[in-house]
Scaffold this motif. Structure first.
Motif, mmCIF file in Angstrom:
data_model
loop_
_atom_site.group_PDB
_atom_site.id
_atom_site.type_symbol
_atom_site.label_atom_id
_atom_site.label_comp_id
_atom_site.label_asym_id
_atom_site.label_seq_id
_atom_site.Cartn_x
_atom_site.Cartn_y
_atom_site.Cartn_z
ATOM 1 N N UNK A 29 14.191 4.230 3.526
ATOM 2 C CA UNK A 29 13.464 4.132 4.797
ATOM 3 C C UNK A 29 12.129 4.866 4.788
ATOM 4 N N UNK A 30 12.085 6.030 4.184
ATOM 5 C CA UNK A 30 10.827 6.785 4.143
ATOM 6 C C UNK A 30 9.769 6.036 3.343
ATOM 7 N N UNK A 31 10.169 5.425 2.222
ATOM 8 C CA UNK A 31 9.219 4.663 1.407
ATOM 9 C C UNK A 31 8.734 3.410 2.136
ATOM 10 N N UNK A 32 9.654 2.702 2.786
ATOM 11 C CA UNK A 32 9.274 1.492 3.514
ATOM 12 C C UNK A 32 8.326 1.845 4.648
ATOM 13 N N UNK A 33 8.628 2.908 5.378
ATOM 14 C CA UNK A 33 7.752 3.329 6.472
ATOM 15 C C UNK A 33 6.378 3.715 5.957
ATOM 16 N N UNK A 34 6.334 4.532 4.914
ATOM 17 C CA UNK A 34 5.046 5.003 4.395
ATOM 18 C C UNK A 34 4.194 3.849 3.884
ATOM 19 N N UNK A 35 4.815 2.935 3.128
ATOM 20 C CA UNK A 35 4.036 1.813 2.595
ATOM 21 C C UNK A 35 3.613 0.845 3.702
ATOM 22 N N UNK A 36 4.437 0.679 4.721
ATOM 23 C CA UNK A 36 4.071 -0.188 5.838
ATOM 24 C C UNK A 36 2.874 0.379 6.589
ATOM 25 N N UNK A 37 2.925 1.656 6.877
ATOM 26 C CA UNK A 37 1.828 2.300 7.608
ATOM 27 C C UNK A 37 0.535 2.217 6.814
ATOM 28 N N UNK A 38 0.621 2.462 5.511
ATOM 29 C CA UNK A 38 -0.570 2.387 4.665
ATOM 30 C C UNK A 38 -1.120 0.965 4.620
ATOM 31 N N UNK A 39 -0.222 -0.031 4.573
ATOM 32 C CA UNK A 39 -0.669 -1.426 4.560
ATOM 33 C C UNK A 39 -1.366 -1.783 5.861
ATOM 34 N N UNK A 40 -0.834 -1.295 6.984
ATOM 35 C CA UNK A 40 -1.477 -1.549 8.278
ATOM 36 C C UNK A 40 -2.854 -0.893 8.326
ATOM 37 N N UNK A 41 -2.955 0.315 7.831
ATOM 38 C CA UNK A 41 -4.252 1.000 7.804
ATOM 39 C C UNK A 41 -5.248 0.268 6.917
ATOM 40 N N UNK A 42 -4.742 -0.426 5.889
ATOM 41 C CA UNK A 42 -5.613 -1.168 4.977
ATOM 42 C C UNK A 42 -6.087 -2.495 5.567
ATOM 43 N N UNK A 43 -5.418 -2.963 6.635
ATOM 44 C CA UNK A 43 -5.885 -4.183 7.273
ATOM 45 C C UNK A 43 -4.832 -5.217 7.582
ATOM 46 N N UNK A 44 -3.566 -4.931 7.302
ATOM 47 C CA UNK A 44 -2.500 -5.880 7.627
ATOM 48 C C UNK A 44 -2.228 -5.842 9.124
ATOM 49 N N UNK A 45 -2.385 -6.987 9.792
ATOM 50 C CA UNK A 45 -2.118 -7.066 11.227
ATOM 51 C C UNK A 45 -0.644 -7.291 11.504
ATOM 52 N N UNK A 46 0.073 -7.896 10.542
ATOM 53 C CA UNK A 46 1.494 -8.193 10.696
ATOM 54 C C UNK A 46 2.253 -7.582 9.526
ATOM 55 N N UNK A 47 3.357 -6.901 9.832
ATOM 56 C CA UNK A 47 4.227 -6.318 8.811
ATOM 57 C C UNK A 47 5.557 -7.046 8.854
ATOM 58 N N UNK A 48 5.886 -7.734 7.758
ATOM 59 C CA UNK A 48 7.132 -8.505 7.637
ATOM 60 C C UNK A 48 8.155 -7.598 6.960
ATOM 61 N N UNK A 49 9.260 -7.306 7.666
ATOM 62 C CA UNK A 49 10.144 -6.227 7.238
ATOM 63 C C UNK A 49 11.568 -6.678 6.932
ATOM 64 N N UNK A 50 12.083 -6.172 5.821
ATOM 65 C CA UNK A 50 13.494 -6.210 5.439
ATOM 66 C C UNK A 50 13.966 -4.768 5.309
ATOM 67 N N UNK A 51 15.276 -4.590 5.176
ATOM 68 C CA UNK A 51 15.843 -3.254 4.950
ATOM 69 C C UNK A 51 16.625 -3.242 3.646
ATOM 70 N N UNK A 52 16.739 -2.054 3.060
ATOM 71 C CA UNK A 52 17.490 -1.868 1.826
ATOM 72 C C UNK A 52 18.376 -0.627 1.932
ATOM 73 N N UNK A 53 19.493 -0.682 1.219
ATOM 74 C CA UNK A 53 20.374 0.474 1.138
ATOM 75 C C UNK A 53 19.615 1.595 0.430
ATOM 76 N N UNK A 54 19.410 2.719 1.088
ATOM 77 C CA UNK A 54 18.603 3.768 0.456
ATOM 78 C C UNK A 54 19.224 4.351 -0.799
#
Length: 310
Positions: A29-54
């Protein structure tokens, strides 16, 4: 056309690639959150999300796991949160809908048909696996079908649509556009449609330029260009060249480690944001403007981030 806004979607982790395929694939979860936030800051308007067993990176539909990263993303960005209803080929429909039913997001992905969906040839090229589940999971795709019957699709449209959720209609073949038209004719889907044309997946349309032309012209014929937003996903090595072509043809773009673990030939992407920054640079050098999350919401007719239950 060059002055229009292009929506960048980022598919952050998916359920197809496994941890052994890239050490940069976010799984906790921490990795998915961090990479999602960074992608949004880079210009992604939409974040398409799945989950994984940590613990081992295996795809999971667990709402408890989603809740460990989605609120953090919402707090840190204004990106549109797009929750999968596809999950993985090993999940039941009830599994796949477990979190969307609770969250009632602005957007969910929706595969527009049952299909063969596989990357099993990759297994022969893997020299080692980090976790025990990975080899059987990838090899097993050869004898696995992704199920989304007409009844499945209808139930998703009715249940989530009642809460105001709109959809990223994932179309892997021309027939999926006709499936979409079927539900439009039934009055279950209203414009503007967000059509995600997917190319390069074994079991779907190949990443040939002629196929993009067929998908675009078919969508125009079925829906009228004024009624939908076209978006392009090129799987694997086809990613950057294909989505660039899609933008030139009037489409939006999707990148992310779900779709390709590479940044360029032989070079792994170290983050989702690297791919977002690369396609943004390419598009801006071609004089395209990148849509903000607010602009994407307006273009797609979304209900707004204040009307979700994250």
């Amino acid at each position: 056309m060059l002055n229009r806004k292009v929506i960048i979607s980022c598919a952050v982790t998916g359920a197809t690639h496994t941890p052994s395929m890239s050490e940069y694939l976010p799984v906790t979860p921490a990795q998915i959150a961090a990479q999602s936030i960074e992608a949004a800051e880079a210009g992604a308007a939409i974040l398409h999300l799945h989950a994984r067993n940590p613990a081992d990176g295996k795809p999971t539909p667990s709402p408890e796991v989603f809740r460990q990263f989605v609120p953090a993303i919402v707090e840190a960005t204004d990106a549109v949160i797009n929750v999968t209803t596809g999950g993985s080929t090993r999940m039941t429909l009830a599994d796949r809908l477990a979190y969307p039913r609770l969250a009632k997001p602005e957007m969910c992905s929706l595969n527009m048909g049952s299909m063969n969906f596989s990357i099993h040839p990759i297994a022969a090229r893997m020299q080692s696996w980090r976790y025990d589940w990975e080899k059987d999971y990838i090899e097993g795709m050869e004898d696995t079908i992704f199920r989304n019957t007409f009844k499945d699709i209808k139930s998703i449209l009715l249940e989530l649509g009642e809460a105001g959720t709109r959809f990223e209609f994932e179309c892997y073949d021309v027939g999926h556009l006709y499936n979409l038209a079927h539900f439009v004719d039934q009055g279950l889907i209203k414009p503007p449609f967000f059509i995600q044309s997917v190319f390069g997946i074994l079991g779907g349309l190949g990443a040939d330029p002629e196929n993009m032309t067929v998908m675009r012209s078919t969508a125009d014929r079925l829906f009228g260009r004024e009624n939908y937003q076209f978006s392009i996903l090129g799987a694997g090595r086809h990613q950057m060249a294909f989505v660039t072509m899609g933008a030139i043809m009037g489409g939006n773009v999707r990148v992310g480690l779900e779709d390709s673990v590479y940044l360029s030939k032989g070079v792994k992407a170290e983050s989702n944001a690297q791919q977002v920054r690369k396609i943004r640079r390419i598009l801006e050098e071609l004089s395209f403007e990148i849509a903000t999350p607010a602009e994407a919401r307006q273009m797609l007719g979304l209900k707004g981030a204040d009307k979700v239950s994250f």
